[in-house]
Scaffold this active site. Structure first.
Site, PDB file in Angstrom:
ATOM      1  N   LYS A  95      11.901 -86.915  21.785  1.00 43.60           N
ATOM      2  CA  LYS A  95      13.163 -87.708  21.342  1.00 43.60           C
ATOM      3  C   LYS A  95      14.472 -86.724  22.269  1.00 43.60           C
ATOM      4  O   LYS A  95      14.787 -88.136  22.986  1.00 43.60           O
ATOM      5  CB  LYS A  95      13.434 -87.128  20.303  1.00 43.60           C
ATOM      6  CG  LYS A  95      12.308 -87.816  18.931  1.00 43.60           C
ATOM      7  CD  LYS A  95      12.254 -89.172  19.287  1.00 43.60           C
ATOM      8  CE  LYS A  95      11.379 -89.793  18.079  1.00 43.60           C
ATOM      9  NZ  LYS A  95      11.146 -91.114  18.218  1.00 43.60           N
ATOM     10  N   GLU A 117      19.545 -93.825  14.386  1.00 42.64           N
ATOM     11  CA  GLU A 117      18.511 -94.348  13.317  1.00 42.64           C
ATOM     12  C   GLU A 117      17.652 -93.383  13.626  1.00 42.64           C
ATOM     13  O   GLU A 117      17.629 -93.056  14.971  1.00 42.64           O
ATOM     14  CB  GLU A 117      17.587 -95.833  13.186  1.00 42.64           C
ATOM     15  CG  GLU A 117      16.376 -95.783  13.878  1.00 42.64           C
ATOM     16  CD  GLU A 117      16.868 -96.074  15.293  1.00 42.64           C
ATOM     17  OE1 GLU A 117      17.558 -96.441  16.192  1.00 42.64           O
ATOM     18  OE2 GLU A 117      15.989 -95.228  16.238  1.00 42.64           O
ATOM     19  N   SER A 384       3.681 -83.346  20.440  1.00 41.09           N
ATOM     20  CA  SER A 384       5.491 -84.338  20.436  1.00 41.09           C
ATOM     21  C   SER A 384       6.435 -83.729  19.617  1.00 41.09           C
ATOM     22  O   SER A 384       7.629 -83.601  20.332  1.00 41.09           O
ATOM     23  CB  SER A 384       5.708 -84.766  19.628  1.00 41.09           C
ATOM     24  OG  SER A 384       4.637 -85.458  18.310  1.00 41.09           O
TER      25      SER A 384
END
Ligand SMILES: Cc1ncc(COP(=O)(O)O)c(C=O)c1O
Length: 402
Positions: A95, A117, A384
């Site tokens: 991210k 969010e 990830s």
């Protein structure tokens, strides 16, 4: 991919991927989306911006992340399995690639307040981190169910100086957090940039987030060519909104022989409400600014979702994935809660890596992945994120008191 669609530049006008994508937002947001689109088109070609982004990715995030040969998994599945190690990024997941990119973009727009969010909390932590680094004010919306199951990340965000705003509506998960963030943005659009955390929402987010995450696939392509002297047979990644998967897949899209496999959350059953498998359980619809597959009832009402992993627990999917599936360029399968938990234990015990519950879905789907390749075929699995945030939740699910 059909010959004609392969030639089409994507997205087309207004952020369309075939019949998916677009912009379905209140009119007040259109000028802001136009502004972001124009600024993004500028910075894509701006060598100063790109050099700053590259420098931060290398010296702050820790890129390039390694491509690790997984010897034990390879022996078990009789394939050559590599792990793309986004778990080793600063803050513990992919991210941050997008959060830093959009943080820098917000600065070029003169926006000093950031909203975001978060589901698993990784995007919230990444955004709070980028804001701390770049001197921006940060407000993160998070469903209260996600705050419970990802509590270490809530505290991390607060330590980083962000304000975490609990969302107690709906299923108290990611879609409800997105709703509140959009509401805030409509009210404060002049001063605020919304760092959306996945390759979804209104144009230009799906394209912009994809591009910021494509660093994953670009590196993996170079690294596998160096290690094996050829391209892989199959790429595997979990798909929540779709950013780590599209980031890995995109630099390989034109390599027709490289198969792409996205893994959705199969949850605990096949009934609506028991999973977050948008392709097998959903249908075409409009949701949170875009057209895509949506888990909805016959009246078009979005239904609740379930997944053991907060980051995959979302009722829709990025529009480019919907298009890739229609074009038969990518395939999407599901991995249940239990298979994901098994995947987490497998990777931990055989390779010494505790993955995030989201990434554990890609590992838990390895038997399905292996069936799609020949013996000794090369598979790259995107890890990830790392599992630190999930340790307490896994213990709780397995009835172990810490
Ligand atoms: C570690 C990790 N992997 C995957 C995801 C799913 O998001 P996306 O599909 O955008 O990669 C999340 C979302 O929070 C995450 O934290």
């Amino acid at each position: 991919m059909t010959a004609s669609s392969a030639r089409r530049p994507l997205p087309q006008a207004h952020g369309r991927f075939g019949r998916y994508g677009g912009r379905y937002v209140p009119e007040t947001l259109i000028p802001a989306l136009d502004e972001i689109g124009a600024a993004y088109a500028r910075v894509r070609k701006d060598p100063v911006f790109q050099a700053r982004l590259r420098d931060l990715l290398n010296t702050y995030v820790g890129r390039p992340t390694p491509l690790t040969f997984a010897a034990s998994l390879s022996a078990q599945f009789k394939r050559r399995i590599y792990l793309k190690r986004e778990d080793l990024c600063h803050t513990g997941a992919h991210k941050i690639n997008n959060a830093i990119g959009q943080g820098l973009l917000a600065m070029t727009l003169g926006k000093k307040r950031i909203i975001a969010e978060t589901g698993a909390g990784q995007h919230g932590v990444a955004t709070a981190t980028a804001c701390a680094l770049l001197g921006l004010k940060c407000h993160v919306y998070m469903g209260t169910e996600d705050m419970r199951r990802q509590s270490p990340n809530v505290f991390r965000m607060r330590l980083l100086g962000a304000e975490v705003i609990p969302v107690d509506s709906g299923t108290r998960t990611l879609k409800d957090a997105v709703n509140e963030a959009l509401r805030d943005w409509v009210t404060n659009v002049a001063s605020t940039h919304y760092i959306l955390g996945s390759a979804l929402g209104p144009h230009p987010y799906p394209t912009m987030v994809r591009d910021f995450q494509s660093v994953i696939g670009k590196e993996a392509r170079r690294q596998v060519l160096l290690a094996e002297g050829r391209l892989p047979d199959l790429l595997v990644a979990c798909v929540g909104g779709g950013s780590n998967s599209i980031g890995l897949f995109h630099p390989f899209l034109k390599d027709a022989k490289v198969r792409l496999l996205g893994v959705e959350a199969g949850g605990k059953g096949a009934e609506l409400g028991e999973h977050a498998a948008r392709f097998s359980g959903g249908s075409y619809g409009i949701f949170q600014g875009m057209a895509s597959y949506v888990l909805q009832n016959a009246d078009g009402q979005v239904v609740g979702t379930h997944s053991v992993s907060a980051g995959l627990d979302y009722a829709s999917i990025g529009p480019e994935h919907a298009w890739l599936r229609d074009e038969k360029r990518a395939e999407y399968i599901r991995c249940s809660d239990q298979q994901a938990l098994d995947g987490l234990h497998l990777l931990a015990e055989k390779e010494g890596i505790i993955p995030a519950l989201e990434s554990a879905h890609a590992v838990g789907a390895l038997d399905q992945a292996a069936k799609r390749t020949r013996a000794r075929g090369i598979i790259i699995v995107n890890i990830s994120g790392r599992g630190d945030k999930d340790v307490a939740e896994v213990a709780r699910l397995e009835g172990i008191s810490l």
